[in-house]
Design an enzyme around this catalytic site. Structure first.
Site, mmCIF file in Angstrom:
data_model
loop_
_atom_site.group_PDB
_atom_site.id
_atom_site.type_symbol
_atom_site.label_atom_id
_atom_site.label_comp_id
_atom_site.label_asym_id
_atom_site.label_seq_id
_atom_site.Cartn_x
_atom_site.Cartn_y
_atom_site.Cartn_z
ATOM 1 C CB THR A 48 7.994 -2.530 -2.764
ATOM 2 O OG1 THR A 48 9.154 -1.999 -3.385
ATOM 3 C CG2 THR A 48 8.246 -2.749 -1.277
ATOM 4 C CG ASP A 49 3.654 -1.403 -5.700
ATOM 5 O OD1 ASP A 49 4.286 -0.552 -5.019
ATOM 6 O OD2 ASP A 49 2.420 -1.567 -5.584
ATOM 7 C CG PHE A 50 7.094 0.897 -10.381
ATOM 8 C CD1 PHE A 50 8.466 0.931 -10.555
ATOM 9 C CD2 PHE A 50 6.345 0.122 -11.252
ATOM 10 C CE1 PHE A 50 9.078 0.228 -11.571
ATOM 11 C CE2 PHE A 50 6.942 -0.593 -12.275
ATOM 12 C CZ PHE A 50 8.316 -0.535 -12.440
#
Length: 169
Positions: A48-50
């Site tokens: 995932t991203d942030f």
């Protein structure tokens, strides 16, 4: 004091980490439902991203695993294909992706893979990454059979394994 001494159920014994693991003890290949192979995956933090949304490249990895496990479920282990006398491998030649939705951290997904076409040196697969019934990403993937870095005809024995019903278009 052990768990047994305390009156607690210790659960099943822990497997020796150095003992060989058979496919029976580690069933990761998913399963065929009709002509479609279904492989479960979970979205981890590393995917995932942030914001906790699955990064686009994670879907490519999920689909690679789905293709590999589809082959494994048919009895075609890529490491054996490379190591045996034929020395063949599959490489992605073309991939078209359509992103229709987003997965989030901890989502349980299914990678569905279906053989769409089998030609001399290539096979085309249709893949979907689903969350329940929702299709998040769909792809058409063409992979080429190679031997020593050059295109090679898919061996007949492997063709029979890949398309046992021989009803491909």
């Amino acid at each position: 004091m052990t768990a047994v001494d305390a009156g607690l159920d210790p659960g099943p014994p822990i497997r020796d980490a150095l003992a060989p693991m058979s496919d029976d003890l580690h069933p990761t290949s998913g399963a065929f439902v009709g002509p479609e192979h279904r492989f479960p995956v979970r979205v981890y933090a590393e995917d995932t991203d942030f914001g906790g949304i699955a990064y686009h490249a994670a879907y490519v990895r999920f689909m690679e695993r789905g293709r590999t496990e589809m082959l494994r479920a048919r009895g075609a282990h890529q490491s054996e294909l490379i190591a045996d006398g034929a020395g063949i491998a599959f490489v992605v030649r073309r991939m078209t992706l359509d992103f229709a939705g987003a997965a989030r951290m901890d989502d349980a997904l299914t990678v569905a893979t279906r053989l769409a076409a089998l030609r001399g040196a290539t096979l085309t697969l249709h893949q979907e990454v689903r969350r329940g019934d929702a299709v998040l990403v769909s792809a058409e993937v063409t992979v080429a059979c190679v031997r020593q870095g050059r295109a090679a005809r898919i061996p007949d024995a492997l063709r029979r394994v890949l398309a046992p019903d021989q009803t491909l278009g």
